[in-house]
Design a protein around this motif. Sequence first.
Motif, PDB file in Angstrom:
ATOM      1  N   ASP A   9       0.814  -1.219   0.000  1.00 45.14           N
ATOM      2  CA  ASP A   9       0.000   0.000   0.000  1.00 45.14           C
ATOM      3  C   ASP A   9       0.846   1.268   0.000  1.00 45.14           C
ATOM      4  O   ASP A   9       0.351   2.343   0.354  1.00 45.14           O
ATOM      5  N   TRP A  14       1.431   1.899  -6.697  1.00 43.95           N
ATOM      6  CA  TRP A  14       0.701   2.460  -7.833  1.00 43.95           C
ATOM      7  C   TRP A  14       1.502   2.323  -9.122  1.00 43.95           C
ATOM      8  O   TRP A  14       0.934   2.220 -10.209  1.00 43.95           O
ATOM      9  N   PHE A 133      -1.307  -4.601  -2.584  1.00 45.97           N
ATOM     10  CA  PHE A 133      -2.493  -3.887  -2.115  1.00 45.97           C
ATOM     11  C   PHE A 133      -3.234  -4.751  -1.101  1.00 45.97           C
ATOM     12  O   PHE A 133      -3.526  -5.922  -1.374  1.00 45.97           O
ATOM     13  N   ARG A 136      -6.717  -1.390  -0.329  1.00 46.48           N
ATOM     14  CA  ARG A 136      -7.341  -0.945  -1.577  1.00 46.48           C
ATOM     15  C   ARG A 136      -7.305  -2.041  -2.646  1.00 46.48           C
ATOM     16  O   ARG A 136      -7.172  -1.757  -3.829  1.00 46.48           O
ATOM     17  N   ARG A 137      -7.422  -3.271  -2.238  1.00 50.23           N
ATOM     18  CA  ARG A 137      -7.286  -4.381  -3.191  1.00 50.23           C
ATOM     19  C   ARG A 137      -8.405  -4.401  -4.218  1.00 50.23           C
ATOM     20  O   ARG A 137      -8.179  -4.646  -5.399  1.00 50.23           O
ATOM     21  N   ALA A 140      -7.754  -1.691  -6.711  1.00 52.20           N
ATOM     22  CA  ALA A 140      -6.623  -2.039  -7.575  1.00 52.20           C
ATOM     23  C   ALA A 140      -7.033  -3.037  -8.654  1.00 52.20           C
ATOM     24  O   ALA A 140      -6.658  -2.897  -9.824  1.00 52.20           O
TER      25      ALA A 140
END
Length: 471
Positions: A9, A14, A133, A136-137, A140
């Motif tokens: 994370d 990103w 992640f 925020r999996r 993603a």
Amino acid sequence: MPQALERADGSWAWVVLLASMVAQGLTLGFPTCIGIFFTELQHEFQASNSETSWFPSILIAMLHAGGPLCSILVGRFGCRATVMLGGMLASLGMVASSFCRTLSQLYLAAGFVTGLGLCFSFQSTITVLGFYFIRRRALANALASVGVSLGITLWPLLARYLLEELGWRGTFLIFGGVFLHCCVCGAILRPVATGMVPKTRKGPSPPSKTPAPGCLAACGWAILRHLAFDILWHNAGYRVFTLGVTWMILGFPLPHVFLVPFAMRHGVDEHKAAMLISIIGFSNIFLRPMAGLVAGRPDCASSRKYLFTLAVLLNGLTNLVCTVSANFRVLVGYCLVYSVSMSVVGALFFQVLMDVVPMDRFSRALGLCTILESISILISPPMAGFVLDNTDNNFSYVFYMSSFFLISSALFMGGSFCALQKKERQGAQAEGEAGVTEASPEAAPERALTTEGIHTSEKRLYTEVMYVTSV
């Protein structure tokens, strides 16, 4: 390890997400442009529809069937090395296919080698997102699916342009260079501090008097360890989902392979025919993430499998449009409606599988499911090609066949899920009545006599809860 470990994370996650989007666009989006080369390859090798159809079927089948082998490589070497290996194999296969003189050579080079390379790159980038992640999996995975939609949009346009300029051999040679970008995406996948490379589990050591297992026994043990035959036998929900999806796949990929030849045979311009696939991909750019985010909401958990079933049913009904008209405007409308159902099916596939299988067994369950899918994919396009060869290239029968498999699988899964849910409610009701009976005053002295009765009651309750969860 020479480089610093990355944090889950964190900011580098990103960058990994961007690399995963590109890799998925290069790999999973590529098979959608194969239909553009169908007529060209058929004329080049003087082959029938059935013989030519083996090329895309082998490629897509290997894209799915290599999952267990990919998981073994990820466990041994990590996601980075596996993605780069996949890029090199995909590139080697396409370069070799540009020099093929027979269809059998094309099956081996572009079908087997390239398909296996695409599998390594695609499934490894899916795996690595689970490490990078955590909070925020769901977001993603939804954003990563945009890469697939971009690939579906751009691959047909690029293939149509290169085919006119360089021919199919020169196009395949260029594709070999394009697939090397998977190696660049793999180089970005730095190890994660939480343990990006899972440790391989060692099996129990054999007794001293037992000889070491042979090669065949070791291969059999590895296959059983990475495939979920025990889950298939004991979990009714997984059994329904796997059988339904395997039957569905017999009809699901046919429009991707035969839509372009179908439109060209009915007088649609080559560029417009290639644009039909791009319309499906462009619509998926917006629809697939939206479907993934909506399906990931907690309040949709109980209805996800029914939404998946309805999407499969809509997909099958939509294919009947092509049996009525081949007008370009009608086909554009067909592609728009088809992309809606396709987006929901793609977004909900993994979510529904996670709902019916515990997460600690998800990788094994997915491996077996993809193996069964690959068998369906392997025989589906050649079966449709055989139908074309025996019906004077009447594509209506292909779309009828696709609709039959999709609609029947949707009815099977929907009815079976309803029956399982009803059985689960009856089991819960019976459990509640048993709890009320045990809580009655007459049962209280008997329950307080010994601690053994308490342990027995708890054990029975635990067993019932596990049974309902597995279903």
